[in-house]
Design a protein around this motif. Sequence first.
Motif, PDB file in Angstrom:
ATOM      1  N   GLY A   1     -93.338  15.327  98.396  1.00 27.85           N
ATOM      2  CA  GLY A   1     -92.251  15.818  97.550  1.00 27.85           C
ATOM      3  C   GLY A   1     -90.902  15.443  98.132  1.00 27.85           C
ATOM      4  N   ARG A   2     -89.858  16.191  97.745  1.00 32.25           N
ATOM      5  CA  ARG A   2     -88.555  16.010  98.368  1.00 32.25           C
ATOM      6  C   ARG A   2     -88.689  16.339  99.851  1.00 32.25           C
ATOM      7  N   ASN A   3     -87.887  15.710 100.667  1.00 30.80           N
ATOM      8  CA  ASN A   3     -88.048  15.854 102.121  1.00 30.80           C
ATOM      9  C   ASN A   3     -87.232  16.990 102.714  1.00 30.80           C
ATOM     10  N   THR A   4     -86.674  17.865 101.884  1.00 28.07           N
ATOM     11  CA  THR A   4     -85.768  18.910 102.359  1.00 28.07           C
ATOM     12  C   THR A   4     -86.436  19.838 103.368  1.00 28.07           C
ATOM     13  N   ALA A   5     -87.599  20.376 103.029  1.00 26.64           N
ATOM     14  CA  ALA A   5     -88.271  21.311 103.928  1.00 26.64           C
ATOM     15  C   ALA A   5     -88.682  20.632 105.225  1.00 26.64           C
ATOM     16  N   LEU A   6     -89.136  19.395 105.140  1.00 31.17           N
ATOM     17  CA  LEU A   6     -89.529  18.672 106.350  1.00 31.17           C
ATOM     18  C   LEU A   6     -88.318  18.414 107.243  1.00 31.17           C
ATOM     19  N   ALA A   7     -87.181  18.096 106.648  1.00 34.16           N
ATOM     20  CA  ALA A   7     -85.960  17.928 107.438  1.00 34.16           C
ATOM     21  C   ALA A   7     -85.609  19.232 108.146  1.00 34.16           C
TER      22      ALA A   7
ATOM     23  N   GLY B   1     -93.403  29.196 101.982  1.00 33.28           N
ATOM     24  CA  GLY B   1     -92.289  28.923 101.098  1.00 33.28           C
ATOM     25  C   GLY B   1     -91.350  27.916 101.726  1.00 33.28           C
ATOM     26  N   GLY B   2     -91.041  26.860 100.978  1.00 36.99           N
ATOM     27  CA  GLY B   2     -90.159  25.831 101.471  1.00 36.99           C
ATOM     28  C   GLY B   2     -88.725  26.066 101.048  1.00 36.99           C
ATOM     29  N   THR B   3     -88.116  25.074 100.428  1.00 46.32           N
ATOM     30  CA  THR B   3     -86.694  25.109 100.121  1.00 46.32           C
ATOM     31  C   THR B   3     -86.448  25.202  98.618  1.00 46.32           C
ATOM     32  N   ASN B   4     -85.248  25.689  98.280  1.00 48.90           N
ATOM     33  CA  ASN B   4     -84.870  25.884  96.879  1.00 48.90           C
ATOM     34  C   ASN B   4     -84.028  24.756  96.302  1.00 48.90           C
ATOM     35  N   SER B   5     -83.358  24.004  97.181  1.00 50.66           N
ATOM     36  CA  SER B   5     -82.430  22.981  96.712  1.00 50.66           C
ATOM     37  C   SER B   5     -82.180  21.979  97.830  1.00 50.66           C
ATOM     38  N   PRO B   6     -81.617  20.816  97.511  1.00 54.90           N
ATOM     39  CA  PRO B   6     -81.387  19.789  98.526  1.00 54.90           C
ATOM     40  C   PRO B   6     -80.292  20.170  99.509  1.00 54.90           C
TER      41      PRO B   6
END
Length: 322
Positions: A124-130, A67-72
Amino acid sequence: MRFLKKIILFADPGIDDSIAIIYALMHPEIEVLAIVSSYGNVTKQKAVDNAAFLLMEAGFPSLPMIGGTNSPLSGETPEYYPEIHGADGLGPLSPPPYKGHLNNFSDLYDILHAHSDITIVDIGRNTALAHLFLLGSDIAPHIKDIFLMGGAFFVPGNVTPSAEANFYGDPVAANIVLSRFTPIYIIPLNVTSKAVITPHHIQEIEAASSHPLIPIIKDLMKYYTEAYQTLIPGIEGAPLHDVLTLYLMINPEAGRYVRRAVTVFMEGEGKGTSIADFRPGSRSRPGDPAICLEFDVQAFVEDFILTISSSTGGRRKREGRS
């Protein structure tokens, strides 16, 4: 001799991401170590449901799903795009809620330390990678390289006049990733928009294979193509932005790159806009990202048809794990 690429795939499926997941699982030169599902094209929960559905249908039910992230990172409410991906992210398909085990985000560090030469692919969005870099320490030596689908250079954006969706979705995270690691390869909208797969290509795949995933791909591509034909009248198919990112990871010789520092605007009308200095005489610096500017379109199409038509790629990998 070509070696198996071990990857961690960050995604937000999404039709394009979903086809990229299938491509990665079926490609004989890719071993997916884990999939990180986050918000983006859909909510995090729907992204998890979609990834789980695809893994089950592809015969990889035990592959780690995280599970990654829900929002930026900005805390803003994410924007979703049901007009492109459908209400649940898979066009006409509605996968059931996932009831199984979801690995902890911290398991990513165990995976990184258990393998060498891991490539991270974020489509995808880079939030989880950050967050991977913000929460972990000394992880860079365990990562060989990073491939990002994001940004737009020399062309309009696809969510604003200048911004591409992934960088627009979390420009703060994009800047963190771009500043924390090298080498990074950026596969931007100006090249991915040319990675068009048409109904004729899907017919070729159908004629060549009876793989159980083909009907799913056919349904997804039909929905995706019709959505794009509404947006871009006259387009013959739909661009597979995320699949191209995986293709260029496996086939670096098929792309032409230039290294430049990249900044992503974080607010205002230019939010999500990716900027690099392409003026005559501009120079790269050590550690600058490699930005793809061109690729072999026909080779990409042929590879996609061959990979998806093959019923042996994924089976070889499953046998190799057992």
